[in-house]
Scaffold this active site. Structure first.
Site: not given
Length: 283
Positions: A116, A149
């Site tokens: 992350s 992503e």
């Protein structure tokens, strides 16, 4: 058929393994702890059985479990074509794991960093295959989220990007391109929001329930930021904010002391049974 390794059997690792198995892949799920693997399998079976109730497709839970092999330690990753790494956001632990995997895995194996916040180029630097290291930030719960992503590092090759896109497509994921900047899109915004929400509770401005109610009722969010923290893991939130703070050297990322206290106390959210909310038993 590709054999996909999944390193780390926590919330994210279990979700990635389930998503892969549901889409026809053979999965090798590894962790350093046998109990974590057993817990992950139980969660995968439960989530697969509940998939349709949660708005997902009907899933054959027995077939999903049959597609997943578990093992303690990274040695079982030797014959995998990809490894998707999901261990805690701790640089020392990640560095050691990537060094081990680099020695164990086939030369052509691609390493996918499910992080992350950590820069992908930094992770790739500890391997002998930086062109085959790429970031993919999966969202939780993984089987239910349609997008990820996709973050190439400085040395990531076009072939690695192509192979990873192909895998993601087979998993039913839309890849959103992001440059290799710490926190990418989602966590540059989300972690600031969660951290500031924790400060509101820490300072006595509002309860966790009040904070989340504003986001649900006024902004239309399905979950408030502190409910989200419990789902992700309060400890994971803290580690992510610390990485952002260290990387950017910017005071806006200063971790809320309450996150540290809760992490030290084992109040990690759903996975521990208690975080900002009490879940009664470990979820």
């Amino acid at each position: 058929m590709s054999v996909i390794g999944v390193a780390g059997a926590g919330v994210m690792g279990a979700g990635v393994a389930q998503n892969l198995a549901q889409t026809g892949h053979q999965v090798v799920l590894i962790d350093k702890d046998r109990q974590a693997l057993d817990t992950a399998l139980r969660k995968i079976e439960t989530q697969a059985r509940m998939s349709r109730l949660l708005g997902g497709p009907a899933v054959d839970a027995a077939a999903v479990l049959a597609s997943i092999t578990t093992a303690v330690g990274p040695g079982a990753l030797a014959e995998t074509d990809f490894v998707i790494e999901n261990i805690t956001e701790n640089w020392e632990l990640k560095r050691e794991l990537y060094r081990e995997m680099d020695q164990i895995c086939k030369p052509e194996t691609v390493f996918v960093v499910n992080t992350s916040a950590l820069p992908i180029t930094k992770v790739a630097s500890v391997t002998g295959r930086p062109d085959q290291v790429i970031g993919v930030h999966f969202m939780n719960p993984v089987p239910m989220k349609p997008a990820v992503e996709l973050i190439p590092g400085h040395h990531t090759s076009a072939e690695t990007v192509r192979r990873t896109r192909e895998l993601l497509g087979a998993m039913g994921k839309k890849a959103v391109d992001v440059k290799d900047a710490c926190g990418f899109i989602s966590n540059r915004v989300l972690m600031l929001t969660v951290n500031e929400a924790a400060f509101l509770v820490h300072e006595g401005v509002a309860t966790a329930e009040a904070v989340d109610e504003v986001f649900r009722s006024c902004f239309g969010h399905p979950m408030g930021p502190l409910e989200t923290a419990d789902l992700i893991g309060v400890d994971t939130i803290l580690y992510s904010v610390e990485v952002l703070y260290e990387h950017y050297n910017d005071g806006k990322y200063r971790p809320c002391p309450l996150l540290r206290t809760m992490t030290d106390a084992g109040l990690h959210g759903r996975k521990s049974g208690r975080g900002f909310y009490d879940y009664g038993t470990s979820a």
